[in-house]
Structure formats: C-alpha cells, structure tokens
Design a protein around this motif. Structure first.
Motif, PDB file in Angstrom:
ATOM      1  N   VAL A 200       0.842  -1.196   0.000  1.00 13.89           N
ATOM      2  CA  VAL A 200       0.000   0.000   0.000  1.00 13.89           C
ATOM      3  C   VAL A 200       0.878   1.248   0.000  1.00 13.89           C
ATOM      4  CG1 VAL A 200      -1.574   1.396   1.389  1.00 13.89           C
ATOM      5  CG2 VAL A 200      -2.043  -1.014   1.059  1.00 13.89           C
ATOM      6  N   ARG A 201       1.915   1.238   0.825  1.00 13.02           N
ATOM      7  CA  ARG A 201       2.827   2.382   0.881  1.00 13.02           C
ATOM      8  C   ARG A 201       3.495   2.614  -0.474  1.00 13.02           C
ATOM      9  NH1 ARG A 201       8.095   4.099   2.176  1.00 13.02           N
ATOM     10  NH2 ARG A 201       8.142   5.831   3.665  1.00 13.02           N
ATOM     11  N   PHE A 202       3.878   1.523  -1.122  1.00 12.98           N
ATOM     12  CA  PHE A 202       4.512   1.641  -2.432  1.00 12.98           C
ATOM     13  C   PHE A 202       3.538   2.220  -3.473  1.00 12.98           C
ATOM     14  CE2 PHE A 202       5.216  -0.352  -6.620  1.00 12.98           C
ATOM     15  CZ  PHE A 202       6.462   0.174  -6.918  1.00 12.98           C
ATOM     16  N   VAL A 203       2.298   1.787  -3.438  1.00 13.09           N
ATOM     17  CA  VAL A 203       1.316   2.195  -4.438  1.00 13.09           C
ATOM     18  C   VAL A 203       0.883   3.645  -4.253  1.00 13.09           C
ATOM     19  CG1 VAL A 203      -1.046   1.817  -5.258  1.00 13.09           C
ATOM     20  CG2 VAL A 203       0.476  -0.134  -4.896  1.00 13.09           C
ATOM     21  N   VAL A 204       0.557   4.035  -3.014  1.00 10.72           N
ATOM     22  CA  VAL A 204       0.013   5.387  -2.794  1.00 10.72           C
ATOM     23  C   VAL A 204       1.105   6.423  -2.581  1.00 10.72           C
ATOM     24  CG1 VAL A 204      -2.074   4.399  -1.805  1.00 10.72           C
ATOM     25  CG2 VAL A 204      -0.228   5.151  -0.276  1.00 10.72           C
TER      26      VAL A 204
ATOM     27  N   PHE B 166       0.629   7.968   2.294  1.00 13.31           N
ATOM     28  CA  PHE B 166       0.622   6.903   3.300  1.00 13.31           C
ATOM     29  C   PHE B 166       0.725   7.495   4.696  1.00 13.31           C
ATOM     30  CE2 PHE B 166       2.724   3.554   5.817  1.00 13.31           C
ATOM     31  CZ  PHE B 166       1.921   2.454   5.521  1.00 13.31           C
ATOM     32  N   ASP B 167       1.634   8.448   4.888  1.00 15.94           N
ATOM     33  CA  ASP B 167       1.797   9.077   6.197  1.00 15.94           C
ATOM     34  C   ASP B 167       0.607   9.975   6.540  1.00 15.94           C
ATOM     35  OD1 ASP B 167       4.232   7.814   6.450  1.00 15.94           O
ATOM     36  OD2 ASP B 167       5.394   9.536   5.735  1.00 15.94           O
ATOM     37  N   THR B 168       0.074  10.679   5.537  1.00 15.67           N
ATOM     38  CA  THR B 168      -1.094  11.531   5.775  1.00 15.67           C
ATOM     39  C   THR B 168      -2.290  10.720   6.243  1.00 15.67           C
ATOM     40  OG1 THR B 168      -0.367  13.093   4.082  1.00 15.67           O
ATOM     41  CG2 THR B 168      -2.696  13.170   4.717  1.00 15.67           C
ATOM     42  N   GLY B 169      -2.442   9.538   5.693  1.00  9.53           N
ATOM     43  CA  GLY B 169      -3.534   8.650   6.085  1.00  9.53           C
ATOM     44  C   GLY B 169      -3.210   7.759   7.256  1.00  9.53           C
TER      45      GLY B 169
END
Length: 269
Positions: free
Chosen positions: A139-143, A148-151
């Motif tokens: 997920v981190r790689f995709v977004v 990723f940190d904001t969410g």
C-alpha cells in the motif's frame, strides 16, 4: 412364496448423519463420506491461503482508509464496504483450504475452543501477520510515502475523547459479534457454511465499521492493526487492538461452544 430371495438393500442414511463435528481437533477437519475431499488442506497450503487472504484484507482495507483520510475520495460507507467485501471474498475462497480465518483473534478463539491444534494455530497466525505486513508495504509503495503518512498508514486509531480502556472494551464487543458469527456459520456444522458464511462474516465487518469505525477504527483483528502499525511506526494505544479483539474472540468462542455445541445432535437435512 412371494418373497424375493435377494438380500435386502440397506437404506441410505442422509450424509449429515454419517458424521458429526468432533468436539476437539483441528477446525473443519471432520470426516466425510467416501468421495468427498477433505475440507481443509495441508498446513503449508493453509498458511499460504491465510497469507494471501490477510494480505488482501490489509491492502484493500488500509488503502481505503488512506484514501478516505488523505484524499476524501471515500467516506465511512466506502471504508466499511471495502473491508466487508474483501473479507467476504477471501473467506469464501480460502474456507476450504485453511478455514478462512484471516484473523489471529479468530484463530486464538478456535484454539481456545479446542477446534484447532497449537501448531496449526501458531503457523496460521504467523502467516496472517506476515501477510498484513506485506499488504501494508505494498500500500505504501502504491500510494506513495506522503499520502501513506497523511492517512496514518491506514492503521486504526482512537477517536477524540476515546480512552484506551473504552477502546479495549469496544474492540472486544465488536470482535465478539464477529467471532460469534464465525462459530455460528463456519464452525457449527448446522450452519450455512457452503452458502452464506463468507457473505455473513463480511457483513459483520461492514456493520461494525459503519457503527463504530470513528471510535476505534473497528479493526477486530490484531493483524489488521499490526501490518500498518509496523510499516508506519504507529504504536500508540497498541493494547486496544491486541487485548480487545483477543478477549472478545475468546469470550465468543467459549460461549458458543459451551452453550450451542456441547452435546448437540448432528444436523438433519
């Protein structure tokens, strides 16, 4: 005279009376009549199935939370549906391989109730946790790292004015509902496993998130918390998503086994 010399043909018994679910032993490993495949595969295959299913849950679930929190493209309904649908599908497609557990709390509940062996339970939990971490990493790689940190890595978090103690109790209650349904549909051989178990379990996830997602994230699953927490480095209030789900799962499993499965008769067609 008038009586056939052929030996009488024994009456066929309904399949449901040919076996009953053992009170102890690995989950879903009940004997079946000849010609029916074992409903649970080997431990290695089961571990792979649990890895894939938990990976899917975290990848889709955490991804939905990140989109909701970071971009506003999804709301609470979207997050609930994402979790409920992915779990319904994964439980349905892995149920005959691993039991479709996809949750360390569910696995522990089955072990506590004597439905799964210690070795099998430990291996499946390890597979679930690894799947959760891989799901969060992808997920981190995709977004991207920023979104990723904001969410908050898609990890469950406590809502405003929700104390740790209240969060533990709420996660325990929500997980109780989930595991009670798991036992009623997938463990109890009178339940509708072949028809509705995955769908029913997915609906529980969805309505729990719709009702109480803003309070605790309604994770109901230590792996769902662990993967995003590890990748995002978010360890605050960890007991909420460890103690709460495990406690609620054990209570539900023991209650269902004690009240509804002890001394029960085999299901009739």
């Amino acid at each position: 005279a008038g009586v056939s010399d052929r030996p009488a043909t024994p009456r066929a018994r309904p399949l449901s009376r040919c076996y009953s679910l053992p009170r102890h032993g690995p989950v879903f490993e009940r004997p079946r009549a000849a010609g029916y495949a074992r409903p649970v595969e080997s431990l290695g295959k089961a571990a792979v199935a649990e890895f894939v299913a938990t990976f899917a849950l975290v990848f889709v679930g955490a991804g939905a939370v990140i989109l909701a929190a970071g971009t506003g493209q999804l709301d609470l309904v979207g997050v609930a549906l994402a979790h409920g649908l992915v779990l319904a599908i994964m439980v349905s497609v892995t149920g005959h391989i691993s039991g479709g557990l996809v949750n360390p709390a569910v696995t522990i509940a089955l072990w506590t109730a004597g439905r799964i062996s210690t070795q099998r339970g430990a291996v499946l939990i390890a597979a679930q946790m690894v799947g959760a971490v891989v799901g969060a990493l992808l997920v981190r790689f995709v977004v991207g790292a920023d979104l990723f940190d904001t969410g908050a890595a898609g990890a469950p978090v406590l809502g405003p004015d929700v104390a740790v103690g209240k969060g533990i109790v709420l996660e325990a209650i929500l997980t109780f509902f989930l595991v009670f349904v798991v036992f009623g549909t997938a463990v109890d051989d009178r339940g509708p496993w072949n028809k509705t178990a995955g769908f029913t379990i997915g609906l529980v996830i969805a309505f729990d998130i719709l009702a109480f997602g803003p309070f605790t994230g309604a994770a109901m699953n230590p792996a769902r918390w662990f993967g995003p927490a590890l990748v995002g480095g978010l360890w605050d209030d960890a007991l909420v998503w460890i103690v709460g789900p495990i406690a609620g799962a054990i209570i539900a499993g023991v209650l269902y086994t004690t009240v509804f499965l002890r001394g029960k008769e085999p299901a009739t067609p």
